[in-house]
Design a protein around this motif. Sequence first.
Motif, PDB file in Angstrom:
ATOM      1  N   UNK A 103      60.261  16.224 -26.028  1.00  0.00           N
ATOM      2  CA  UNK A 103      61.886  17.011 -25.937  1.00  0.00           C
ATOM      3  C   UNK A 103      61.218  18.401 -25.503  1.00  0.00           C
ATOM      4  N   UNK A 104      60.108  18.680 -25.354  1.00  0.00           N
ATOM      5  CA  UNK A 104      59.753  20.400 -24.502  1.00  0.00           C
ATOM      6  C   UNK A 104      58.747  19.525 -22.880  1.00  0.00           C
ATOM      7  N   UNK A 131      54.825  19.115 -17.269  1.00  0.00           N
ATOM      8  CA  UNK A 131      54.405  18.006 -18.011  1.00  0.00           C
ATOM      9  C   UNK A 131      55.277  17.936 -19.509  1.00  0.00           C
ATOM     10  N   UNK A 132      56.008  17.043 -19.903  1.00  0.00           N
ATOM     11  CA  UNK A 132      56.940  16.752 -20.468  1.00  0.00           C
ATOM     12  C   UNK A 132      55.802  16.030 -21.650  1.00  0.00           C
ATOM     13  N   UNK A 133      56.547  16.484 -22.757  1.00  0.00           N
ATOM     14  CA  UNK A 133      55.596  16.306 -24.197  1.00  0.00           C
ATOM     15  C   UNK A 133      57.050  16.666 -24.944  1.00  0.00           C
ATOM     16  N   UNK A 158      61.992  23.759 -24.214  1.00  0.00           N
ATOM     17  CA  UNK A 158      63.021  22.603 -24.704  1.00  0.00           C
ATOM     18  C   UNK A 158      63.393  22.115 -23.089  1.00  0.00           C
ATOM     19  N   UNK A 159      63.237  20.626 -23.210  1.00  0.00           N
ATOM     20  CA  UNK A 159      64.229  19.905 -22.753  1.00  0.00           C
ATOM     21  C   UNK A 159      65.445  20.687 -22.032  1.00  0.00           C
ATOM     22  N   UNK A 160      65.458  20.463 -20.199  1.00  0.00           N
ATOM     23  CA  UNK A 160      67.499  21.314 -20.069  1.00  0.00           C
ATOM     24  C   UNK A 160      67.403  22.696 -20.243  1.00  0.00           C
ATOM     25  N   UNK A 201      62.138  24.320 -11.898  1.00  0.00           N
ATOM     26  CA  UNK A 201      64.649  25.488 -12.199  1.00  0.00           C
ATOM     27  C   UNK A 201      65.672  24.532 -12.322  1.00  0.00           C
ATOM     28  N   UNK A 202      64.976  22.755 -12.749  1.00  0.00           N
ATOM     29  CA  UNK A 202      65.864  21.975 -13.031  1.00  0.00           C
ATOM     30  C   UNK A 202      66.298  21.682 -11.806  1.00  0.00           C
TER      31      UNK A 202
END
Length: 286
Positions: A103-104, A131-133, A158-160, A201-202
């Motif tokens: 989610x984040x 890191x993805x959590x 948040x993701x995105x 930066x995506x």
Amino acid sequence: MDASASWDPRITPLRDGIASRALEGLVRAEVYLDCKSLTCTAPAAGIHRAPDLASEQMDQLLFGEAFDAIEEEGGFLWGQARRDGYVGFAPTAALAAPGPEATHRVAAVRTYAFAEPSIKSRASGPYSMNALVAVEATEGRLAKVVGAGWMAAEHLTPIGTFESDIAGVAERFLGAPYLWGGRESLGLDCSGLVQAAMFACGLACPRDADQQAELGREIGQADFGRGDLVFWKGHVGIGLDRPSAKGGRIVHANGFHMAVAIEPLEAAIVRIDAAGAGQPTGFRRL
């Protein structure tokens, strides 16, 4: 000639007659194996050239990143990192079945996870930027992360949600030690720094400097500015300002300073050339 010889071994899951099932019909192999999707459960885990911690670390997985495992050997899993496509051996103990969807992501350079919703409780980590959590609860200023513990909510985004200035992101790593194959805040190499900044930066980014040299479009040195990339053979730096402003500086992780450092572009050009690596091979704008 075997067509598989033209495939880049760094990003092609093919070795010793074994290949990923996804390559069936594309490369020649004796056996094609299905991949098993796993997730990194350690703050960071090395991807090695051989199933041995003493072998070269070529890349790293960060917490929450996916790894497509193909074959197990001696406490390691051979497979491919899904985020940047790198192939190698990751420690089996650092991988597990996927949990809830992230989610984040960690937006701070690094953060800790606490065993309880208290900053005085036992800490683990650190967990590095990108890191993805998966956040399952919040209490005050802390967020409960599945498989890790309680992290400072302000260190997560948040993701995105992304940064907009890769140079600014890279500057936040100033002083981080140089580490071959590293892409975490405790140690990273030149291309690992670029990749970390671009991910924040995506922006998609391959792992190695020669791969990154294909990104964006070519520009001249006179046009080199903030957020542009400068390449040498086996090295890359990020522009901080135009050559006419403050002498034109770059930020880069490098073996001379053994850290992420800011250096005048012209000084870096002279120093690197004197060390035998030659002049810059190109300047790119993303």
